[in-house]
Motif scaffolding. Structure first.
Motif, PDB file in Angstrom:
ATOM      1  N   UNK A 330      23.819  -5.601  60.375  1.00 18.98           N
ATOM      2  CA  UNK A 330      24.123  -4.412  60.986  1.00 18.98           C
ATOM      3  C   UNK A 330      25.581  -4.902  61.827  1.00 18.98           C
ATOM      4  N   UNK A 331      25.695  -6.187  62.184  1.00 20.68           N
ATOM      5  CA  UNK A 331      26.704  -6.898  62.792  1.00 20.68           C
ATOM      6  C   UNK A 331      28.009  -6.847  61.889  1.00 20.68           C
ATOM      7  N   UNK A 332      27.682  -7.282  60.736  1.00 21.29           N
ATOM      8  CA  UNK A 332      28.909  -7.071  59.873  1.00 21.29           C
ATOM      9  C   UNK A 332      29.306  -5.789  59.543  1.00 21.29           C
ATOM     10  N   UNK A 333      28.545  -4.735  59.527  1.00 18.35           N
ATOM     11  CA  UNK A 333      28.967  -3.213  59.420  1.00 18.35           C
ATOM     12  C   UNK A 333      29.819  -2.863  60.739  1.00 18.35           C
ATOM     13  N   UNK A 334      29.380  -3.430  61.927  1.00 22.37           N
ATOM     14  CA  UNK A 334      29.907  -3.022  62.941  1.00 22.37           C
ATOM     15  C   UNK A 334      31.445  -3.738  62.921  1.00 22.37           C
ATOM     16  N   UNK A 352      44.207  -2.193  54.823  1.00 21.80           N
ATOM     17  CA  UNK A 352      43.079  -2.176  53.756  1.00 21.80           C
ATOM     18  C   UNK A 352      41.728  -2.973  54.208  1.00 21.80           C
ATOM     19  N   UNK A 353      40.733  -2.075  54.154  1.00 25.77           N
ATOM     20  CA  UNK A 353      39.521  -2.932  54.511  1.00 25.77           C
ATOM     21  C   UNK A 353      38.610  -3.275  53.596  1.00 25.77           C
ATOM     22  N   UNK A 354      39.152  -2.800  52.314  1.00 25.65           N
ATOM     23  CA  UNK A 354      38.129  -2.957  51.021  1.00 25.65           C
ATOM     24  C   UNK A 354      37.966  -4.541  50.448  1.00 25.65           C
ATOM     25  N   UNK A 355      38.500  -5.621  51.416  1.00 25.89           N
ATOM     26  CA  UNK A 355      38.308  -6.926  50.933  1.00 25.89           C
ATOM     27  C   UNK A 355      37.588  -7.671  51.714  1.00 25.89           C
ATOM     28  N   UNK A 356      36.809  -8.529  51.096  1.00 26.21           N
ATOM     29  CA  UNK A 356      35.941  -9.535  51.836  1.00 26.21           C
ATOM     30  C   UNK A 356      36.247 -11.011  51.384  1.00 26.21           C
ATOM     31  N   UNK A 374      28.746  -4.046  53.414  1.00 23.69           N
ATOM     32  CA  UNK A 374      29.350  -3.150  54.913  1.00 23.69           C
ATOM     33  C   UNK A 374      30.564  -2.520  54.267  1.00 23.69           C
ATOM     34  N   UNK A 375      30.628  -2.194  52.835  1.00 19.94           N
ATOM     35  CA  UNK A 375      31.617  -1.369  52.227  1.00 19.94           C
ATOM     36  C   UNK A 375      32.764  -1.783  51.528  1.00 19.94           C
TER      37      UNK A 375
END
Length: 790
Positions: A330-334, A352-356, A374-375
């Protein structure tokens, strides 16, 4: 094939290149054989270590073209004990290097004397030294027209700078020192250009604590002032922005860095000191932060910006150790959710937030699963982790579909690691640039198929590493074999069907990286802190004052920047939890001493203190009797009352009690949140019951009544005694009283109506009759043995 290549007019086809390279090697074979037979060759081989060290400090242009003049500068140092005489520095051009592995081999042995490197250019393109004394550095600069280097085919040439001379022990000319590097040669535009994506990482270590000031501005508290050093002119972050603004790169940014600089720029930030003290930050550093943000906003305008999750969480640690602790994901999602908001607020661009991006691009199935939880549906991996298994003779494009709608964007390992290590020395930086350019050109020469290549350098480059990267990129972008591309475009490029899509197993994850991971205990502490935060925030009227700084601090506890800094990471987590405990303890019950309770019922007050600056509520105070048969609270074993306390105040809550028996009873006061969770520590105190029971009251009442009756009896007895004495005195006393002169109203001189009331109408009262000795006869019952005259 040659005709076809000539018709294109720009560069040779692969077949033509192969033929020309083969011819060049065959033609050069006799020359190389002759060189190996020179008398100097034997002594040179005998000198197994460099007698003279050669440093190649600069090479310009780094990728020459037709008509250019190549200028080489450097330094030579005599490491031996004897002087070197008749010395000169010369330039050498070796054969074409046809594979990336060949480039690697040269780089590994760049300063070894054994192994030929081709003939010296010679002539006037040397610099001579009559004598090189031991330990003395001598500088050199040589300029040579490129057309004197005999560069024929396009490609990467081995290039060296050597020092030849003689010593008294070996009085013949020999090569005493050498430095090899690479010379990329692509004078005309390549038929097909490689699309190259270069990530420009803007990250730092953790700087902000969870502490904020009590005022409306919530002044932030920093661990130290190291961030200001990075932002200052010449500092690492300042140079990253100054260099990056002129490059075609994809900015990869940690939103925590932006939040930290913004907090420094907009508030009177403070620095954490010893013993919980803080000191104000410098106004000059505040100005530095403001200017850095302005420069960054300009630098990223029109560029691609990729935002990592807030504080750059360690995905591998989370995958291998964190998932064992409930709530860690949940912390990663936050952290992902807040990333875009932070970047938009500070930089005014939509990232862009699509990259890890796992550490060093090392992946396994668990990391891929966590990274996309997380998406993010694109994971930046590296080719030394997701390795090719099909034996391809070329480097495939970066994009690889690995299943589940996830794309692995595989960065090239050789190019990505080209700028690691100590690059503070000019010689090291020059070699890094030339090796990077050589690998890039060799990738392009592998096939005529256009490919997309990604370069993901180290997360936190030093200032010297950043300068070296920028120098290489400027050449690459102005070169003839590549063209820039964004990371998003690289991820969307058509995958190579022959490239591997198999994610390596968990056991293949590098042990060197695993040793640096956050342990499971760290995630356990993070979960404990989160539980405390959840319990604390429900009582606050303004939750954002606590939830925001502590939520971001918890994100920072999972940061990748803690790798290799175990003690610092432990200290940071402990500091966050301790500060939260301290704040939570500001709302507490005041200790009570023993309370005495007299009577059947009484009120017991319990005080709740709020030392926070904001009001608290949503609390319930429960008072419990441990012996409800002796003492009841509100008519039962315990009673509860809601609690609301203004900031900086205390409130007394009163409970009604009833006692059934004397004795000591322990009472427990405990605060609860409205959802039934205990809040804070309980307060216990004793209540001493001294109640008077009904039996005792009856006894006391009877005693009082007896006292009253006894007093009344004594009074009546005295009155009767007085009456008898008056009767015994007789009529003489009465006559004397009547005849006494000067007494006109003697007792015998009564009016007729008075005598009628005493003895009846028919018997007039005589002067000798006594007066009544009491008031009119009492109606109360007489006492025992009491005589009553009628």
């Amino acid at each position: 094939m040659a005709e076809a290549a000539d018709f294109q007019g720009t560069s040779a086809s692969p077949a033509r290149r192969w033929l020309r390279r083969t011819g060049a090697l065959l033609a050069g074979a006799p020359l190389l054989a002759g060189l190996l037979q020179l008398p100097a060759a034997g002594p040179a081989q005998a000198a197994s270590s460099d007698t003279v060290s050669v440093s190649l400090d600069s090479l310009s242009p780094t990728a020459p073209s037709d008509g250019d003049t190549l200028t080489v500068s450097g330094t030579v140092i005599n490491n031996g004990k004897q002087s070197v005489t008749g010395a000169h520095v010369g330039l050498r051009v070796g054969p074409l290097l046809n594979t990336r592995s060949a480039i690697d081999a040269v780089a590994r042995h760049s300063d070894e004397l054994h192994g030929g490197i081709g003939s010296e250019v010679g002539g006037k393109y040397v610099e001579k030294f009559a004598k090189l004394s031991p330990g003395v550095a001598e500088h050199f600069t040589i300029s040579v027209p490129v057309d004197k280097l005999d560069l024929d085919e396009d490609g990467v040439y081995e290039f060296g700078v050597s020092l030849s001379g003689q010593t008294s022990a070996r009085p013949w000319e020999q090569v005493l020192g050498i430095q090899r590097t690479f010379l990329p040669w692509q004078p005309s535009e390549a038929d097909t250009k490689t699309r190259t994506t270069f990530l420009w990482p803007l990250l730092s270590t953790v700087h902000m604590t969870a502490k904020t000031g009590a005022g409306d501005l919530q002044t932030p508290v920093f661990l130290d002032d190291d961030l200001a050093k990075e932002l200052a002119p010449g500092g690492r972050l300042a140079q990253m922005v100054d260099l990056g603004k002129d490059l075609d790169v994809t900015w990869v940014i940690d939103p925590d860095l932006l939040a930290s600089v913004d907090a420094m720029a907009t508030g009177n930030y403070r620095l954490q000191g010893d013993g919980g003290t803080t000191t104000p930050g410098s106004r000059e550093h505040q100005a530095l932060a403001k200017q850095w943000l302005v420069n960054l906003q300009k630098a990223v305008t029109g560029k691609e910006v990729v935002a990592l999750p807030f504080a750059d969480p360690d995905l591998a640690s989370l995958a291998h150790n964190g998932t064992r602790v409930t709530g860690s994901l949940s912390h990663l999602k936050d952290a992902t959710d807040v990333a875009a908001t932070t970047v938009r607020t500070v930089l005014h661009v939509t990232p862009d937030t699509d990259f890890a991006w796992p550490v060093d691009g090392a992946v396994d199935p668990s990391i891929m699963k966590v990274a996309t939880s997380a998406g993010a549906d694109r994971v930046i991996a590296r080719s030394d982790s997701l390795q090719e298994t099909a034996g391809l003779s070329y480097t495939p494009s970066a994009a690889r579909p690995v299943g589940g709608g996830t794309t692995a964007v595989v960065a090239d390992a050789r190019l990505s690691t080209a700028f690691e290590g100590d690059l503070t020395k000019a010689g090291s930086a020059t070699l890094a640039v030339q090796q990077f350019l050589a690998q890039s050109l060799e990738v392009n020469a592998q096939t005529d198929e256009q490919r997309s290549i990604v370069v993901a350098p180290q997360r936190v480059p030093t200032a010297s590493q950043a300068q070296t990267m920028a120098a290489a990129l400027k050449t690459l972008q102005a070169g003839t074999w590549t063209q820039s591309q964004t990371l998003t475009a690289a991820a969307k490029a058509k995958p190579d069907p022959n490239a591997t899509t198999r994610v390596p197993s968990t056991s293949a994850y590098p042990s060197s990286l695993r040793r640096q991971e956050l342990p499971t205990s760290a995630f356990g502490q993070i979960a404990r802190t989160q539980d405390k935060l959840d319990n604390f925030q429900v009582i606050l009227s303004d939750q954002s004052r606590v939830v925001t700084p502590f939520g971001r601090a918890i994100n920072r506890e999972m940061s990748t920047s803690w790798r290799g800094r175990t003690r610092d990471a432990d200290g940071y987590r402990g500091g966050v939890e301790a500060w939260l405990d301290d704040l939570a303890h500001q709302v507490k019950l005041i200790d009570k001493s023993e309370t005495k309770l007299s009577g059947r019922s009484a009120t017991i007050p319990v005080t709740v203190q709020n030392n926070l600056v904001q009001p608290v509520g949503h609390l319930v105070l429960r008072l419990t009797s441990t012996m409800p048969t002796r003492l009841k609270i509100g008519g039962k074993a315990y009673d509860e009352q809601p609690v609301e306390v203004s900031g900086g105040h205390s409130q007394s809550v009163k409970f009604t009690t009833s006692a059934n028996a004397n004795g000591r009873v322990t009472v427990i006061a405990q605060l609860y949140t409205e959802d039934g969770q205990e809040y804070g520590s309980p307060v216990s105190f004793d209540v001493k019951v001294t109640e008077v029971t009904p039996t005792v009251m009856l006894v006391i009442g009877g005693g009082v009544l007896l006292l009253v009756l006894a007093g009344f009896r004594m009074y009546t007895q005295r009155k009767r005694a007085a009456g008898r004495r008056a009767e015994e005195d007789g009529p003489d006393t009465a006559a004397e009283d009547t005849d006494e002169p000067g007494n006109p109203e003697a007792p015998g001189d009564r009016l007729p109506e008075e005598s009628d009331s005493a003895s009846g109408a028919d018997d007039p009262e005589q002067p000798s009759d006594p007066a009544p000795d009491t008031a009119p006869e009492s109606t109360d019952p007489s006492g025992t043995g009491e005589r009553v005259d009628r």
